[in-house]
Design a protein around this motif. Sequence first.
Motif, PDB file in Angstrom:
ATOM      1  N   ARG A 136       0.823  -1.216   0.000  1.00 24.40           N
ATOM      2  CA  ARG A 136       0.000   0.000   0.000  1.00 24.40           C
ATOM      3  C   ARG A 136       0.863   1.274   0.000  1.00 24.40           C
ATOM      4  N   GLY A 137       2.161   1.114  -0.228  1.00 24.19           N
ATOM      5  CA  GLY A 137       3.071   2.250  -0.155  1.00 24.19           C
ATOM      6  C   GLY A 137       3.327   2.892  -1.505  1.00 24.19           C
ATOM      7  N   THR A 138       4.042   4.008  -1.457  1.00 30.00           N
ATOM      8  CA  THR A 138       4.393   4.728  -2.679  1.00 30.00           C
ATOM      9  C   THR A 138       5.903   4.910  -2.831  1.00 30.00           C
ATOM     10  N   SER A 139       6.683   4.428  -1.866  1.00 29.35           N
ATOM     11  CA  SER A 139       8.141   4.570  -1.959  1.00 29.35           C
ATOM     12  C   SER A 139       8.836   3.305  -1.446  1.00 29.35           C
ATOM     13  N   ALA A 140      10.133   3.211  -1.737  1.00 27.86           N
ATOM     14  CA  ALA A 140      10.924   2.059  -1.291  1.00 27.86           C
ATOM     15  C   ALA A 140      11.342   2.279   0.156  1.00 27.86           C
ATOM     16  N   ILE A 141      10.807   1.441   1.063  1.00 24.81           N
ATOM     17  CA  ILE A 141      11.152   1.584   2.487  1.00 24.81           C
ATOM     18  C   ILE A 141      12.030   0.442   2.987  1.00 24.81           C
ATOM     19  N   ASP A 142      12.191  -0.619   2.187  1.00 30.14           N
ATOM     20  CA  ASP A 142      13.018  -1.755   2.568  1.00 30.14           C
ATOM     21  C   ASP A 142      14.334  -1.702   1.798  1.00 30.14           C
ATOM     22  N   GLY A 143      15.344  -2.358   2.332  1.00 28.01           N
ATOM     23  CA  GLY A 143      16.619  -2.385   1.636  1.00 28.01           C
ATOM     24  C   GLY A 143      17.497  -3.519   2.118  1.00 28.01           C
ATOM     25  N   ILE A 144      18.526  -3.801   1.340  1.00 28.31           N
ATOM     26  CA  ILE A 144      19.566  -4.756   1.716  1.00 28.31           C
ATOM     27  C   ILE A 144      20.859  -3.968   1.767  1.00 28.31           C
ATOM     28  N   PHE A 145      21.620  -4.159   2.823  1.00 23.50           N
ATOM     29  CA  PHE A 145      22.845  -3.398   3.009  1.00 23.50           C
ATOM     30  C   PHE A 145      24.047  -4.322   2.897  1.00 23.50           C
ATOM     31  N   ARG A 146      25.195  -3.752   2.458  1.00 20.53           N
ATOM     32  CA  ARG A 146      26.415  -4.522   2.304  1.00 20.53           C
ATOM     33  C   ARG A 146      27.601  -3.733   2.834  1.00 20.53           C
ATOM     34  N   SER A 147      28.646  -4.455   3.190  1.00 20.30           N
ATOM     35  CA  SER A 147      29.898  -3.785   3.544  1.00 20.30           C
ATOM     36  C   SER A 147      30.654  -3.506   2.252  1.00 20.30           C
ATOM     37  N   GLY A 148      31.714  -2.747   2.334  1.00 22.86           N
ATOM     38  CA  GLY A 148      32.473  -2.358   1.145  1.00 22.86           C
ATOM     39  C   GLY A 148      33.188  -3.498   0.454  1.00 22.86           C
ATOM     40  N   THR A 149      33.374  -4.629   1.125  1.00 21.11           N
ATOM     41  CA  THR A 149      34.117  -5.744   0.537  1.00 21.11           C
ATOM     42  C   THR A 149      33.237  -6.720  -0.233  1.00 21.11           C
ATOM     43  N   ILE A 150      31.937  -6.624  -0.113  1.00 16.28           N
ATOM     44  CA  ILE A 150      31.020  -7.542  -0.804  1.00 16.28           C
ATOM     45  C   ILE A 150      30.390  -6.809  -1.977  1.00 16.28           C
ATOM     46  N   ASN A 151      30.659  -7.319  -3.184  1.00 15.94           N
ATOM     47  CA  ASN A 151      30.105  -6.719  -4.400  1.00 15.94           C
ATOM     48  C   ASN A 151      29.191  -7.722  -5.084  1.00 15.94           C
ATOM     49  N   PRO A 152      27.889  -7.482  -5.068  1.00 14.75           N
ATOM     50  CA  PRO A 152      26.956  -8.433  -5.681  1.00 14.75           C
ATOM     51  C   PRO A 152      27.033  -8.402  -7.198  1.00 14.75           C
ATOM     52  N   PHE A 153      26.730  -9.560  -7.825  1.00 17.53           N
ATOM     53  CA  PHE A 153      26.648  -9.631  -9.280  1.00 17.53           C
ATOM     54  C   PHE A 153      25.395  -8.910  -9.770  1.00 17.53           C
ATOM     55  N   LYS A 154      24.280  -9.271  -9.174  1.00 18.05           N
ATOM     56  CA  LYS A 154      22.976  -8.757  -9.587  1.00 18.05           C
ATOM     57  C   LYS A 154      22.123  -8.545  -8.349  1.00 18.05           C
ATOM     58  N   CYS A 155      21.065  -7.753  -8.496  1.00 23.85           N
ATOM     59  CA  CYS A 155      20.103  -7.569  -7.417  1.00 23.85           C
ATOM     60  C   CYS A 155      18.781  -7.110  -8.024  1.00 23.85           C
ATOM     61  N   GLY A 156      17.709  -7.224  -7.249  1.00 20.91           N
ATOM     62  CA  GLY A 156      16.424  -6.814  -7.789  1.00 20.91           C
ATOM     63  C   GLY A 156      15.278  -6.982  -6.812  1.00 20.91           C
ATOM     64  N   TYR A 157      14.093  -6.826  -7.348  1.00 15.99           N
ATOM     65  CA  TYR A 157      12.847  -6.884  -6.591  1.00 15.99           C
ATOM     66  C   TYR A 157      11.969  -7.988  -7.147  1.00 15.99           C
ATOM     67  N   LEU A 158      11.197  -8.635  -6.290  1.00 14.71           N
ATOM     68  CA  LEU A 158      10.157  -9.561  -6.731  1.00 14.71           C
ATOM     69  C   LEU A 158       8.818  -8.843  -6.640  1.00 14.71           C
ATOM     70  N   GLU A 159       7.803  -9.429  -7.223  1.00 11.60           N
ATOM     71  CA  GLU A 159       6.457  -8.868  -7.110  1.00 11.60           C
ATOM     72  C   GLU A 159       5.999  -8.931  -5.660  1.00 11.60           C
ATOM     73  N   VAL A 160       5.090  -8.040  -5.263  1.00 13.30           N
ATOM     74  CA  VAL A 160       4.591  -8.015  -3.884  1.00 13.30           C
ATOM     75  C   VAL A 160       3.954  -9.352  -3.529  1.00 13.30           C
ATOM     76  N   SER A 161       3.245  -9.959  -4.434  1.00 14.49           N
ATOM     77  CA  SER A 161       2.555 -11.227  -4.154  1.00 14.49           C
ATOM     78  C   SER A 161       3.504 -12.426  -4.131  1.00 14.49           C
ATOM     79  N   ALA A 162       4.767 -12.269  -4.549  1.00 17.24           N
ATOM     80  CA  ALA A 162       5.708 -13.390  -4.603  1.00 17.24           C
ATOM     81  C   ALA A 162       6.299 -13.741  -3.246  1.00 17.24           C
TER      82      ALA A 162
END
Length: 84
Positions: free
Chosen positions: A22-48
């Motif tokens: 029911r929101g209008t902005s991104a309020i969740d997140g995943i945080f990383r330290s400077g030594t971890i570099n992800p290949f890819k990242c993304g969002y799933l559907e709300v119902s998933a």
Amino acid sequence: RGLQKVIKECHGLESAPSTHSRGTSAIDGIFRSGTINPFKCGYLEVSAGVGDHRALWIDIPVEAILGFRMQDISKYQCRRLKLH
């Protein structure tokens, strides 16, 4: 430098979808330290996911988690049993 938001680095906040059903902005997140570099990242559907929040995901290389590259596992051929 502290922790950084992974999704913000990959996609930017301008294109971020709302993370609550029911929101209008991104309020969740995943945080990383400077030594971890992800290949890819993304969002799933709300119902998933479970609940009323959109699931976030990141793909982290094993080397970044362990701190070294694991040796490849050798495949062995089966030997036949010889009966005399």
